[in-house]
Design a protein around this motif. Structure first.
Motif, short mmCIF file in Angstrom:
data_model
loop_
_atom_site.label_atom_id
_atom_site.label_comp_id
_atom_site.label_asym_id
_atom_site.label_seq_id
_atom_site.Cartn_x
_atom_site.Cartn_y
_atom_site.Cartn_z
N ILE A 225 32.56 -3.47 -15.56
CA ILE A 225 32.02 -2.78 -14.62
C ILE A 225 32.86 -1.27 -14.45
N ALA A 226 34.30 -1.59 -14.48
CA ALA A 226 34.90 -0.25 -14.50
C ALA A 226 34.88 0.55 -15.67
N GLY A 227 34.72 -0.09 -16.83
CA GLY A 227 34.34 0.68 -17.87
C GLY A 227 33.31 1.25 -18.42
N GLY A 228 32.42 0.98 -17.31
CA GLY A 228 30.62 1.67 -17.34
C GLY A 228 30.00 0.77 -18.47
N THR A 229 30.34 -0.35 -18.81
CA THR A 229 29.58 -0.91 -19.83
C THR A 229 28.29 -1.46 -19.23
N THR A 246 37.10 -15.85 -10.16
CA THR A 246 37.42 -15.28 -8.72
C THR A 246 36.57 -14.10 -8.33
N LEU A 247 35.74 -13.87 -9.22
CA LEU A 247 35.00 -12.41 -8.86
C LEU A 247 34.20 -12.62 -7.63
N PRO A 248 33.47 -13.52 -7.18
CA PRO A 248 33.02 -13.30 -5.73
C PRO A 248 33.61 -13.38 -4.65
N PHE A 249 34.78 -13.78 -4.58
CA PHE A 249 35.94 -13.71 -3.58
C PHE A 249 36.63 -12.21 -3.56
N LEU A 250 36.62 -11.85 -4.86
CA LEU A 250 37.43 -10.33 -4.80
C LEU A 250 36.16 -9.33 -4.95
N ALA A 251 35.02 -9.38 -4.69
CA ALA A 251 33.95 -8.52 -4.96
C ALA A 251 34.10 -7.25 -3.99
N HIS A 252 34.32 -7.36 -2.69
CA HIS A 252 34.70 -6.42 -1.80
C HIS A 252 35.63 -5.49 -2.18
N ARG A 253 36.71 -6.28 -2.33
CA ARG A 253 37.91 -5.51 -2.85
C ARG A 253 38.08 -4.78 -4.06
N ASN A 283 26.25 -8.34 -8.38
CA ASN A 283 24.82 -9.02 -7.75
C ASN A 283 24.02 -9.47 -9.41
N ASN A 284 24.08 -8.65 -10.37
CA ASN A 284 23.09 -8.69 -11.38
C ASN A 284 23.73 -9.60 -12.43
N PHE A 285 24.90 -10.26 -12.26
CA PHE A 285 25.56 -11.28 -13.24
C PHE A 285 24.85 -12.57 -13.31
N TYR A 286 24.91 -13.44 -14.11
CA TYR A 286 24.51 -14.70 -13.99
C TYR A 286 25.53 -15.62 -13.82
N ALA A 303 26.71 -15.34 -1.76
CA ALA A 303 27.16 -13.96 -0.97
C ALA A 303 27.32 -12.59 -1.59
N VAL A 304 27.33 -12.88 -3.01
CA VAL A 304 27.23 -11.65 -3.79
C VAL A 304 26.25 -11.53 -4.80
N GLY A 305 25.64 -12.61 -5.19
CA GLY A 305 24.66 -12.65 -6.44
C GLY A 305 23.47 -13.03 -5.77
N GLN A 306 22.61 -13.69 -6.96
CA GLN A 306 20.98 -13.98 -6.47
C GLN A 306 20.95 -15.36 -7.06
N LYS A 307 19.99 -16.16 -6.26
CA LYS A 307 20.02 -17.56 -6.52
C LYS A 307 19.30 -17.51 -7.86
N GLU A 308 18.33 -16.52 -8.31
CA GLU A 308 17.51 -16.64 -9.44
C GLU A 308 18.58 -16.45 -10.59
N ARG A 309 19.93 -16.10 -10.50
CA ARG A 309 20.73 -16.12 -11.60
C ARG A 309 21.85 -17.07 -11.63
N ILE A 310 21.61 -18.19 -10.87
CA ILE A 310 22.66 -19.20 -10.95
C ILE A 310 22.18 -20.43 -11.77
#
Length: 361
Positions: A225-229, A246-253, A283-286, A303-310
């Protein structure tokens, strides 16, 4: 073998038994109503260790992987496992350490061997196996050549990448040519965590797969994300192992970091992500369910992603210690998804892997 490696292997044996699933809180009758019957699951986080690859791992001292004793594997044992747990097919991938424990030429040859083995396997068992290509990542040109061969000639279903190679994480500019090639093919890319060197992590008597693997997945996702990839290459479909670490937990941070003074020192020529950008990319990750089917993990993903991508993942054979019987491999999924389990465990995966979808019908 170092004392630390030995301790990790010993700890893994006990830890694997200790993380056996607790009983789900949902009443048994409801779980039976929510779970489809038959071999319907598509396993998007399943590994294979072809004979020459496993022998090479052991010859180079890799008696554990992520602190877990390097397992035996065979097509027959994989099919037996699938039959016991209602899994129709596995999209097989090479786990950590990939082929990077070998010299450059050896890594290139081993990647070709593993990818050809996978292709031959799903030719012999078309309804039971798919395959994700492993690439020799120290040589970017060789990695792109192997990508082209694996997808165009062998017709593998996607690619597996580790979170980092020799301490260099996905999202680093060194991987830019490969990302360009993956984007051009709208490739499905499974990101699996890598073990970090002993001198770069706390000296805890715990195997990497318990905690460190989740942290490394988070590092890779954050840097993508941060590098723009992700912004530059939106056609790549990245699947994060173990519910995204731990990405979902840290998403807002992670998102608010761009709004603080840290954002003022963002590297030149790198797009500075906003809170909305970070939320969109997360949100766009699987995300897969491997070793993470509990409501605490799955509801965080929702809470941060899509059910269609689980997508469903077993992490077999590295989860073999906890999956020794038969039946429902992840009953906890009913607590979060209920009647939507068919979507999570089958439909989402087949939508992303058309060759495998055509084979399984």
């Amino acid at each position: 073998m170092s004392r630390r490696t030995l301790l990790g292997g010993v700890a893994a044996a006990g830890a694997a038994a200790a993380i056996a699933r607790p009983a789900a809180a949902t009443p048994a009758a409801h779980r039976r109503e929510s779970v489809p019957t038959g071999a319907y699951r598509i396993d998007m986080h399943a590994h294979f260790l072809p004979p020459e690859y496993r022998a090479s791992l052991l010859a180079h001292g890799h008696i554990t992987i992520g602190g877990y004793p390097t397992p035996d594997w065979s097509p027959e044992s994989a099919i037996d496992f699938m039959d016991r747990y209602g899994i129709q097919a596995q999209a097989l991938s090479i786990s950590d350490p990939g082929v990077e424990f070998l010299t450059n030429k050896e890594a290139i040859d081993m990647a070709r061997y593993c990818n050809t083995y996978a292709a031959d396997l799903f030719k012999r068992h078309p309804t039971r196996f798919g395959g994700l290509a492993v690439l020799p990542m120290r040589d970017t040109a060789a990695a792109i050549m192997e990508l082209e061969y694996a997808l165009d000639t062998l017709h593998l279903d996607g690619v597996v990448l580790l979170s980092a190679y020799d301490g260099v994480y996905l999202g680093d500019p060194r991987f830019e040519p490969l990302m360009l090639a993956l984007n051009a093919r709208s490739a499905y890319v499974f990101v699996h965590p890598a073990a970090i060197p002993d001198d770069a992590k706390p000296k805890l008597p715990l195997p990497d797969f318990l905690e460190e693997f989740t942290f490394d997945t988070t590092r890779a996702a954050t840097l993508l994300i941060a590098g723009g990839t992700l912004a530059r290459y939106p056609n790549i479909r990245f699947q994060l192992a173990h519910a995204g670490g731990t990405l979902p937990f840290l998403a807002h941070r992670i998102g608010i970091a761009a709004q603080t003074p840290l954002g003022d020192i963002w590297p030149d020529r790198v797009p500075r992500p906003s809170l909305l950008d970070v939320a969109k990319h997360i949100n766009n990750f699987y995300y897969d369910t491997a070793l993470s089917p509990a409501p605490s993990a799955m509801r965080s993903v929702l809470a941060v992603g899509q059910k269609e991508r689980i997508v469903f993942g077993s992490d077999w054979p590295f989860s073999a210690t906890t999956l020794t019987g038969s039946g429902d491999p992840q009953p906890e999924l009913s607590e979060t998804f209920g009647a939507d389990r068919m979507q999570i465990e089958r439909e989402n995966a087949l939508r992303e892997l058309p060759r495998l979808a055509s084979a399984v019908g």
